[in-house]
Design a protein around this motif. Structure first.
Motif, PDB file in Angstrom:
ATOM      1  N   GLN A 141      78.502 -41.744 -21.943  1.00  0.00           N
ATOM      2  CA  GLN A 141      78.386 -40.316 -21.663  1.00  0.00           C
ATOM      3  C   GLN A 141      79.383 -39.529 -22.522  1.00  0.00           C
ATOM      4  O   GLN A 141      79.049 -38.490 -23.088  1.00  0.00           O
ATOM      5  CB  GLN A 141      78.650 -40.047 -20.183  1.00  0.00           C
ATOM      6  N   LYS A 142      80.607 -40.048 -22.625  1.00  0.00           N
ATOM      7  CA  LYS A 142      81.646 -39.374 -23.412  1.00  0.00           C
ATOM      8  C   LYS A 142      81.266 -39.345 -24.898  1.00  0.00           C
ATOM      9  O   LYS A 142      81.456 -38.324 -25.566  1.00  0.00           O
ATOM     10  CB  LYS A 142      82.987 -40.088 -23.210  1.00  0.00           C
ATOM     11  N   VAL A 143      80.690 -40.435 -25.409  1.00  0.00           N
ATOM     12  CA  VAL A 143      80.226 -40.454 -26.802  1.00  0.00           C
ATOM     13  C   VAL A 143      79.138 -39.392 -26.995  1.00  0.00           C
ATOM     14  O   VAL A 143      79.137 -38.659 -27.986  1.00  0.00           O
ATOM     15  CB  VAL A 143      79.715 -41.863 -27.204  1.00  0.00           C
ATOM     16  N   GLY A 144      78.227 -39.297 -26.043  1.00  0.00           N
ATOM     17  CA  GLY A 144      77.173 -38.286 -26.110  1.00  0.00           C
ATOM     18  C   GLY A 144      77.736 -36.874 -26.119  1.00  0.00           C
ATOM     19  O   GLY A 144      77.301 -36.018 -26.906  1.00  0.00           O
ATOM     20  N   GLU A 145      78.715 -36.614 -25.253  1.00  0.00           N
ATOM     21  CA  GLU A 145      79.349 -35.285 -25.204  1.00  0.00           C
ATOM     22  C   GLU A 145      79.997 -34.949 -26.545  1.00  0.00           C
ATOM     23  O   GLU A 145      79.859 -33.827 -27.052  1.00  0.00           O
ATOM     24  CB  GLU A 145      80.401 -35.236 -24.097  1.00  0.00           C
ATOM     25  N   GLU A 146      80.722 -35.920 -27.101  1.00  0.00           N
ATOM     26  CA  GLU A 146      81.401 -35.683 -28.377  1.00  0.00           C
ATOM     27  C   GLU A 146      80.385 -35.464 -29.498  1.00  0.00           C
ATOM     28  O   GLU A 146      80.611 -34.640 -30.390  1.00  0.00           O
ATOM     29  CB  GLU A 146      82.344 -36.843 -28.717  1.00  0.00           C
ATOM     30  N   ALA A 147      79.265 -36.170 -29.458  1.00  0.00           N
ATOM     31  CA  ALA A 147      78.230 -35.997 -30.479  1.00  0.00           C
ATOM     32  C   ALA A 147      77.638 -34.591 -30.411  1.00  0.00           C
ATOM     33  O   ALA A 147      77.431 -33.938 -31.444  1.00  0.00           O
ATOM     34  CB  ALA A 147      77.135 -37.047 -30.306  1.00  0.00           C
ATOM     35  N   VAL A 148      77.383 -34.111 -29.188  1.00  0.00           N
ATOM     36  CA  VAL A 148      76.843 -32.756 -29.017  1.00  0.00           C
ATOM     37  C   VAL A 148      77.847 -31.726 -29.519  1.00  0.00           C
ATOM     38  O   VAL A 148      77.484 -30.781 -30.230  1.00  0.00           O
ATOM     39  CB  VAL A 148      76.463 -32.502 -27.541  1.00  0.00           C
ATOM     40  N   GLU A 149      79.126 -31.917 -29.191  1.00  0.00           N
ATOM     41  CA  GLU A 149      80.154 -30.974 -29.641  1.00  0.00           C
ATOM     42  C   GLU A 149      80.251 -30.969 -31.169  1.00  0.00           C
ATOM     43  O   GLU A 149      80.450 -29.914 -31.782  1.00  0.00           O
ATOM     44  CB  GLU A 149      81.505 -31.324 -29.010  1.00  0.00           C
ATOM     45  N   LEU A 150      80.072 -32.124 -31.793  1.00  0.00           N
ATOM     46  CA  LEU A 150      80.097 -32.200 -33.256  1.00  0.00           C
ATOM     47  C   LEU A 150      78.911 -31.447 -33.850  1.00  0.00           C
ATOM     48  O   LEU A 150      79.060 -30.714 -34.836  1.00  0.00           O
ATOM     49  CB  LEU A 150      80.095 -33.658 -33.718  1.00  0.00           C
ATOM     50  N   VAL A 151      77.745 -31.607 -33.249  1.00  0.00           N
ATOM     51  CA  VAL A 151      76.555 -30.899 -33.740  1.00  0.00           C
ATOM     52  C   VAL A 151      76.769 -29.390 -33.638  1.00  0.00           C
ATOM     53  O   VAL A 151      76.464 -28.639 -34.580  1.00  0.00           O
ATOM     54  CB  VAL A 151      75.296 -31.334 -32.950  1.00  0.00           C
ATOM     55  N   ILE A 152      77.323 -28.953 -32.525  1.00  0.00           N
ATOM     56  CA  ILE A 152      77.576 -27.515 -32.343  1.00  0.00           C
ATOM     57  C   ILE A 152      78.539 -27.000 -33.413  1.00  0.00           C
ATOM     58  O   ILE A 152      78.305 -25.961 -34.038  1.00  0.00           O
ATOM     59  CB  ILE A 152      78.118 -27.244 -30.919  1.00  0.00           C
ATOM     60  N   GLU A 153      79.625 -27.751 -33.645  1.00  0.00           N
ATOM     61  CA  GLU A 153      80.616 -27.317 -34.643  1.00  0.00           C
ATOM     62  C   GLU A 153      80.064 -27.384 -36.056  1.00  0.00           C
ATOM     63  O   GLU A 153      80.509 -26.642 -36.931  1.00  0.00           O
ATOM     64  CB  GLU A 153      81.896 -28.146 -34.529  1.00  0.00           C
ATOM     65  N   SER A 154      79.088 -28.248 -36.301  1.00  0.00           N
ATOM     66  CA  SER A 154      78.524 -28.344 -37.652  1.00  0.00           C
ATOM     67  C   SER A 154      77.758 -27.084 -38.025  1.00  0.00           C
ATOM     68  O   SER A 154      77.583 -26.784 -39.201  1.00  0.00           O
ATOM     69  CB  SER A 154      77.618 -29.575 -37.765  1.00  0.00           C
ATOM     70  N   LYS A 155      77.304 -26.337 -37.022  1.00  0.00           N
ATOM     71  CA  LYS A 155      76.548 -25.115 -37.266  1.00  0.00           C
ATOM     72  C   LYS A 155      77.459 -23.899 -37.424  1.00  0.00           C
ATOM     73  O   LYS A 155      77.004 -22.824 -37.744  1.00  0.00           O
ATOM     74  CB  LYS A 155      75.550 -24.897 -36.141  1.00  0.00           C
ATOM     75  N   ASP A 156      78.762 -24.118 -37.204  1.00  0.00           N
ATOM     76  CA  ASP A 156      79.744 -23.035 -37.311  1.00  0.00           C
ATOM     77  C   ASP A 156      80.467 -23.157 -38.655  1.00  0.00           C
ATOM     78  O   ASP A 156      80.205 -24.067 -39.436  1.00  0.00           O
ATOM     79  CB  ASP A 156      80.724 -23.132 -36.134  1.00  0.00           C
ATOM     80  N   LYS A 163      86.163 -31.090 -38.071  1.00  0.00           N
ATOM     81  CA  LYS A 163      86.870 -32.345 -38.342  1.00  0.00           C
ATOM     82  C   LYS A 163      87.453 -32.945 -37.062  1.00  0.00           C
ATOM     83  O   LYS A 163      87.410 -34.168 -36.865  1.00  0.00           O
ATOM     84  CB  LYS A 163      87.978 -32.127 -39.378  1.00  0.00           C
ATOM     85  N   ASN A 164      87.963 -32.102 -36.187  1.00  0.00           N
ATOM     86  CA  ASN A 164      88.519 -32.603 -34.923  1.00  0.00           C
ATOM     87  C   ASN A 164      87.442 -33.200 -34.038  1.00  0.00           C
ATOM     88  O   ASN A 164      87.653 -34.231 -33.399  1.00  0.00           O
ATOM     89  CB  ASN A 164      89.279 -31.486 -34.197  1.00  0.00           C
ATOM     90  N   GLU A 165      86.280 -32.558 -33.988  1.00  0.00           N
ATOM     91  CA  GLU A 165      85.184 -33.108 -33.189  1.00  0.00           C
ATOM     92  C   GLU A 165      84.665 -34.419 -33.794  1.00  0.00           C
ATOM     93  O   GLU A 165      84.310 -35.350 -33.078  1.00  0.00           O
ATOM     94  CB  GLU A 165      84.044 -32.095 -33.045  1.00  0.00           C
TER      95      GLU A 165
END
Length: 196
Positions: A141-156, A163-165
């Motif tokens: 679940q934590k890996v999934g959360e971090e992956a979603v946060e990375l996707v969100i930051e990639s669009k910003d 890089k932190n995500e």
């Protein structure tokens, strides 16, 4: 496989010492047959010192021994590659390697080893160990959360947040691999096969 100690007139072969976790080259030394046998038998690297003209166990004075993990030979059987776990810095100058400081290229392997150590030693107060104790579902679940946060930051446009995500995702991915009883090397092997 036999090492060809007779190829050079001095009866020595070059020995490359490599960190088993990061694959960074740490030093180069020489061995004769006796040094090789002692190293193989004891699991601690012993060279033949050309300056001292005798067997010399790396760390005999400093305590910075090189614990043998694997020994390989080149295609001509006249050079040895030994992967080790170093006790501490390797170079007499105080540097981690005779070729400079730690190489960030191999740091993920060092991090993987640290994660494994914290879990294996059940380090109390460690975030890594506490997450591991919660089981595979919570880790996934934590890996999934971090992956979603990375996707969100990639669009910003904030590269530092991205890089932190990305770092958070890699860190939690390494915990997931440990929970599955795997290592990065297992995944690398699949990528290498695909590349062929």
């Amino acid at each position: 496989m036999n090492i060809n100690f007779n190829k050079n007139n001095d009866g020595l072969v070059p020995v490359i010492i490599q960190d088993d976790r990061t694959l960074q080259v740490l030093m180069l030394g020489y061995m004769n047959g006796e040094a090789f046998e002692k190293t193989s038998r004891e699991g601690i690297v012993t060279f033949f010192s050309r300056s001292k003209n005798r067997l010399w166990t790396k760390g005999e004075e400093s305590g910075n021994f090189l614990k043998v993990e694997n020994i390989e030979f080149d295609c001509d059987n006249d050079t040895v590659l030994i992967r080790v776990i170093p006790e501490n810095v390797v170079c007499h100058t105080g540097s981690f390697s005779c070729f400079g400081e730690k190489n960030s290229k191999g740091f993920l392997y060092e991090l993987e080893a640290k994660i494994s150590q914290r879990i294996d030693e059940k380090t109390e107060g460690s975030y890594t160990y506490s997450l591991f104790q919660k089981g595979i579902n919570k880790i996934a679940q934590k890996v999934g959360e971090e992956a979603v946060e990375l996707v969100i930051e990639s669009k910003d446009t904030d590269d530092e947040l991205f890089k932190n995500e990305a770092a958070d995702l890699l860190y939690h991915y390494l915990i997931l691999l440990k929970a599955k009883g795997m290592q990065m090397q297992d995944i690398e092997e699949i990528l290498i096969q695909r590349n062929r």
